[in-house]
Scaffold this motif. Structure first.
Motif, PDB file in Angstrom:
ATOM      1  N   HIS A  43       0.833  -1.202   0.000  1.00 17.66           N
ATOM      2  CA  HIS A  43       0.000   0.000   0.000  1.00 17.66           C
ATOM      3  C   HIS A  43       0.867   1.251   0.000  1.00 17.66           C
ATOM      4  CE1 HIS A  43      -2.456   3.262   1.678  1.00 17.66           C
ATOM      5  NE2 HIS A  43      -3.499   2.612   1.184  1.00 17.66           N
ATOM      6  N   LYS A  92      -8.735  -0.397  -6.617  1.00 21.86           N
ATOM      7  CA  LYS A  92     -10.016   0.224  -6.263  1.00 21.86           C
ATOM      8  C   LYS A  92      -9.824   1.354  -5.264  1.00 21.86           C
ATOM      9  CE  LYS A  92     -12.886  -3.837  -7.185  1.00 21.86           C
ATOM     10  NZ  LYS A  92     -13.781  -4.874  -6.615  1.00 21.86           N
ATOM     11  N   GLU A  93      -8.936   1.160  -4.283  1.00 22.08           N
ATOM     12  CA  GLU A  93      -8.730   2.195  -3.268  1.00 22.08           C
ATOM     13  C   GLU A  93      -8.239   3.495  -3.883  1.00 22.08           C
ATOM     14  OE1 GLU A  93      -6.062   3.089   0.734  1.00 22.08           O
ATOM     15  OE2 GLU A  93      -6.187   1.050  -0.053  1.00 22.08           O
ATOM     16  N   ASP A 149      -3.574  -6.839  -7.552  1.00 20.34           N
ATOM     17  CA  ASP A 149      -4.147  -6.426  -6.267  1.00 20.34           C
ATOM     18  C   ASP A 149      -5.340  -5.492  -6.511  1.00 20.34           C
ATOM     19  OD1 ASP A 149      -4.721  -5.450  -3.729  1.00 20.34           O
ATOM     20  OD2 ASP A 149      -2.628  -5.580  -3.091  1.00 20.34           O
ATOM     21  N   SER A 188      -7.687  -4.632  -4.560  1.00 22.06           N
ATOM     22  CA  SER A 188      -7.992  -3.709  -3.466  1.00 22.06           C
ATOM     23  C   SER A 188      -7.224  -2.401  -3.623  1.00 22.06           C
ATOM     24  CB  SER A 188      -7.672  -4.359  -2.110  1.00 22.06           C
ATOM     25  OG  SER A 188      -6.291  -4.650  -2.003  1.00 22.06           O
TER      26      SER A 188
END
Length: 233
Positions: free
Chosen positions: A182, A210-211, A205, A207
């Motif tokens: 991240h 989308k984040e 990834d 996530s």
């Protein structure tokens, strides 16, 4: 900055043959796209073709850079020297394993692309990137003394050291734990935005994609063929 239409690449033969297609892609200066899809669908193959490492069997339009260069014309003329020069000057690559040279310290790894192109070794562009990714204290260390995350941050800076117009990153966070992945993704996007670069980032990834609300070039997989289609975030 990047315009492609009707690109087709075939890998393998017989029952193992797989075709990767890109019907259309337009990437503006400063835009970042995530390239997504299941493992083995052809994401890396597509990136290698856009990065001029693989020559497609067919491509109708392939314009790269500003000022624009006609890659179709250079391929037709088999002008490999011109293609190699464009690859070295216009493109920056971030590999999944970093790809740092083990016998060079961090500073020399970062400066290598500039040295190969005959550019000056001092650059505000590079010093800013080193500051953003917080690597000042590592410049004299060899790659084996770094963590995986630190090596990937160095690889990101090396990819932009020669001030390319387009960054191509192939799973840059794949070897990292979720927290480190991240943070690196966040810093990478910050760096790209501050330097007004364009980027294609292969990522599994969802996530992270989308984040950070990235538009995606998404793989549509069918038996023997994968077509990449632009989708909203």
């Amino acid at each position: 900055m990047l315009s492609i239409a009707g690109l087709n690449i075939t890998r393998g033969a017989g029952a193992q043959q797989h075709c990767v297609t890109l019907p259309e892609l337009k990437l503006d200066a400063g835009q970042v796209l995530a390239v997504t899809g299941e493992s083995g669908c052809g994401k890396s193959t597509l990136l290698e073709a856009i990065g001029l490492l693989l020559k497609p069997e067919q491509v109708n339009v392939f314009q790269l850079g500003d000022p624009s260069v006609d890659i179709v014309q250079l391929n037709a003329a088999h002008n490999d020297n011109a293609l190699a020069d464009i690859r070295a000057r216009y493109l920056g690559f971030v590999l999944q394993n970093g790809g740092l040279l083990p016998f060079l310290n961090v500073r020399d790894n970062i400066q290598l692309p500039r040295r190969l192109l005959g550019l000056t070794q001092t650059s505000e562009h590079v010093e800013h990137a080193i500051n953003v990714l917080k690597l000042e204290h590592l410049l004299n260390k060899l790659p084996q003394a770094l963590s995986i995350g630190e090596r990937q941050r160095v690889a990101c800076i090396r990819a932009i050291a020669h001030e390319p117009q387009l960054l191509l990153a192939d799973e840059p966070t794949a070897a990292l734990d979720p927290h480190s992945a991240h943070r690196l993704f966040e810093l990478f996007l910050e760096l790209v935005a501050e330097l007004k670069l364009s980027a294609l980032v292969v990522s599994h990834d969802w996530s992270l994609v989308k984040e950070f609300e990235l538009p995606t070039l998404q793989a549509n997989c069918q038996p023997g063929v994968t077509s990449f289609v632009l989708c909203d975030s």
